[in-house]
Design a protein around this motif. Structure first.
Motif, mmCIF file in Angstrom:
data_model
loop_
_atom_site.group_PDB
_atom_site.id
_atom_site.type_symbol
_atom_site.label_atom_id
_atom_site.label_comp_id
_atom_site.label_asym_id
_atom_site.label_seq_id
_atom_site.Cartn_x
_atom_site.Cartn_y
_atom_site.Cartn_z
ATOM 1 N N TYR A 181 0.864 -1.037 -0.054
ATOM 2 C CA TYR A 181 0.012 0.032 -0.061
ATOM 3 C C TYR A 181 0.757 1.302 0.003
ATOM 4 O O TYR A 181 0.258 2.498 0.309
ATOM 5 C CB TYR A 181 -0.804 0.105 1.072
ATOM 6 C CG TYR A 181 -2.031 -1.060 1.316
ATOM 7 C CD1 TYR A 181 -3.114 -1.101 0.386
ATOM 8 C CD2 TYR A 181 -1.663 -2.325 1.714
ATOM 9 C CE1 TYR A 181 -3.960 -1.907 0.139
ATOM 10 C CE2 TYR A 181 -2.765 -3.423 1.838
ATOM 11 C CZ TYR A 181 -3.774 -3.360 0.910
ATOM 12 O OH TYR A 181 -4.752 -4.159 0.855
ATOM 13 N N HIS A 241 -7.761 -11.811 1.529
ATOM 14 C CA HIS A 241 -6.848 -11.712 3.007
ATOM 15 C C HIS A 241 -7.536 -11.890 4.258
ATOM 16 O O HIS A 241 -8.625 -11.315 4.517
ATOM 17 C CB HIS A 241 -6.057 -10.357 3.104
ATOM 18 C CG HIS A 241 -5.305 -10.126 1.897
ATOM 19 N ND1 HIS A 241 -5.423 -8.966 1.140
ATOM 20 C CD2 HIS A 241 -4.291 -10.840 1.205
ATOM 21 C CE1 HIS A 241 -4.699 -8.981 -0.089
ATOM 22 N NE2 HIS A 241 -3.917 -10.231 0.113
ATOM 23 N N ASP A 251 -8.866 -10.298 7.288
ATOM 24 C CA ASP A 251 -9.149 -8.892 7.866
ATOM 25 C C ASP A 251 -9.823 -8.170 6.789
ATOM 26 O O ASP A 251 -10.504 -7.130 7.150
ATOM 27 C CB ASP A 251 -7.654 -8.045 8.190
ATOM 28 C CG ASP A 251 -6.669 -7.489 7.212
ATOM 29 O OD1 ASP A 251 -7.021 -7.662 6.023
ATOM 30 O OD2 ASP A 251 -5.616 -7.125 7.578
ATOM 31 N N ASP A 252 -9.649 -8.581 5.425
ATOM 32 C CA ASP A 252 -10.521 -7.772 4.498
ATOM 33 C C ASP A 252 -11.998 -7.820 4.851
ATOM 34 O O ASP A 252 -12.647 -7.167 4.494
ATOM 35 C CB ASP A 252 -10.370 -8.519 3.189
ATOM 36 C CG ASP A 252 -8.907 -8.353 2.265
ATOM 37 O OD1 ASP A 252 -8.438 -7.281 2.790
ATOM 38 O OD2 ASP A 252 -8.629 -9.119 1.667
ATOM 39 N N HIS A 277 -6.605 -8.499 -4.339
ATOM 40 C CA HIS A 277 -8.088 -7.963 -4.476
ATOM 41 C C HIS A 277 -8.646 -7.817 -5.683
ATOM 42 O O HIS A 277 -9.821 -8.385 -5.968
ATOM 43 C CB HIS A 277 -8.240 -6.432 -3.719
ATOM 44 C CG HIS A 277 -7.794 -6.455 -2.346
ATOM 45 N ND1 HIS A 277 -7.807 -5.163 -1.699
ATOM 46 C CD2 HIS A 277 -7.542 -7.272 -1.199
ATOM 47 C CE1 HIS A 277 -7.548 -5.343 -0.585
ATOM 48 N NE2 HIS A 277 -7.328 -6.538 -0.459
HETATM 49 ZN ZN LIG Z 1 -6.679 -7.177 1.568
#
Ligand SMILES: [Zn+2]
Lengths: 116, 222
Positions: free
Chosen positions: A32, B12, B14-15, B125
């Motif tokens: 990110y 993932h 936590d998504d 994603h």
């Molecule tokens: Zn993720």
């Protein structure tokens, strides 16, 4: 993991010399980096379970920022910014560097068995 | 279409908490079952906890346990798809779609939530979003669940317009934050990064970032 003890880790590196070993080498600034805070592009690379044999090895630098070099018959494996180490229950040597927030920045790992 | 049961398909651990805890809360209130299809174990993640509680080799098992705890808190089932973190976009997309389709055919959800391909920010994603949408497309048109696609890029409103579905997760924000905090190795890194001067400001900022869960209804053009 705990802070790298120079002589101890040098010896562990030497113990794998001239053997077929599996390595995991990685560096990353996070998936990110470009999404949060405009820190430029995401950069990262990893090689997992490359089978190599190294003939020389050494660890240089100082606490918090060691450099490891493994000399192969036809090349090198290099990692810098290593601060911590651990030997796992299955006798894998894990070396890693972390930023102030504890995030992994670099890893060099050696094992006689493939990593999971 | 009436919501009977929901599959959430993200890569993932936590998504599901960041993206759908508010939706899950509302679903629980209405006795709508939710199943999470988690693509990877997030085993290549960079956050190791503060102070580090994980290393590269232990992270997979730690995140697996965190996922289990989060899903218990959320009150949902989950299945692991077994792909490798950061490598999903390099898998054969058709095979991945067939894999996801076979699971959807068993669960028979009325609604599927996944990432909007191209607006997922993380390559995993986008890859799982594309494979999930392809899985639904491969089904007979009258058997297809409704797909809700989550866009999290900076420019999604500009490119996609206003979302079709908006869940107000702020109403039940504690439930959502408790779910996120089950992912201890990951959540602390996020909170640390915010460096807000006070807890009040931090909660305000978190509510701004996570208070709304927005989805676009996917249209299949035959
Ligand atoms: Zn993720």
């Amino acid at each position: 993991m705990k802070p790298i003890e120079l002589e101890k880790v040098k010896d562990i590196l030497k113990s794998y010399q001239n053997k077929d070993v599996y390595v995991h080498v990685e560096t990353t600034n996070g998936a990110y980096a470009s999404h949060f805070g405009n820190k430029g592009v995401n950069v990262g690379a990893y090689i997992r379970n490359a089978k190599v044999k190294y003939i020389e090895s050494d660890l240089k630098g100082e606490s918090g920022a060691f450099r490891a070099g493994l000399k192969l018959e036809a090349g090198w494996i290099y990692a810098e910014g290593l601060s911590d180490y651990e030997v796992t229950e299955s006798n894998q040597l894990l070396l890693a560097g972390h930023d102030q927030a504890g995030r992994l920045t670099v890893a060099l790992q050696i094992s006689e068995q493939p990593f999971k | 279409m009436e919501i009977k049961n929901i599959v959430v398909s993200f890569p993932h651990p936590d998504d599901e908490s960041f993206g759908t805890a508010g939706l899950i809360y509302e679903s629980n209130q209405k006795n709508i079952p939710v199943t999470y299809l988690c693509g990877t174990l997030g085993e290549m993640g960079r956050n190791m906890g503060i102070p580090p509680i994980a290393n590269r080799e232990s992270l997979a098992d730690i995140r697996k346990k965190e996922l289990k705890d989060a899903c218990e808190h959320l009150g949902i089932d989950y299945q692991l798809l077994g792909y490798r973190d950061k490598a999903m976009e390099f898998e054969n997309k058709t095979q991945m779609a067939e894999h996801i389709k076979s699971i959807l055919e068993e669960i028979k959800p009325s609604h599927v939530v996944t990432h909007y391909p191209g607006h997922g920010v993380h390559p995993d994603h986008n890859a799982q979003g594309a494979a999930t949408i392809e899985a639904v497309r491969l089904m007979e048109p009258d058997k297809r669940p409704v797909v809700w696609a989550a866009a999290i890029s900076h420019n999604y409103i500009e490119e996609l317009g206003n979302p079709d579905v908006v869940i107000d997760a702020e109403k039940n924000f504690e439930f959502k934050m408790d779910a996120i905090m089950q992912h201890k190795s990951q959540a602390e890194g996020m909170l640390e990064k915010m460096e807000e001067p006070s807890e009040d400001i931090m909660i305000k900022e978190l509510k701004e970032r996570l208070g709304k869960e927005e989805f676009y209804i996917w249209h299949f053009n035959e």
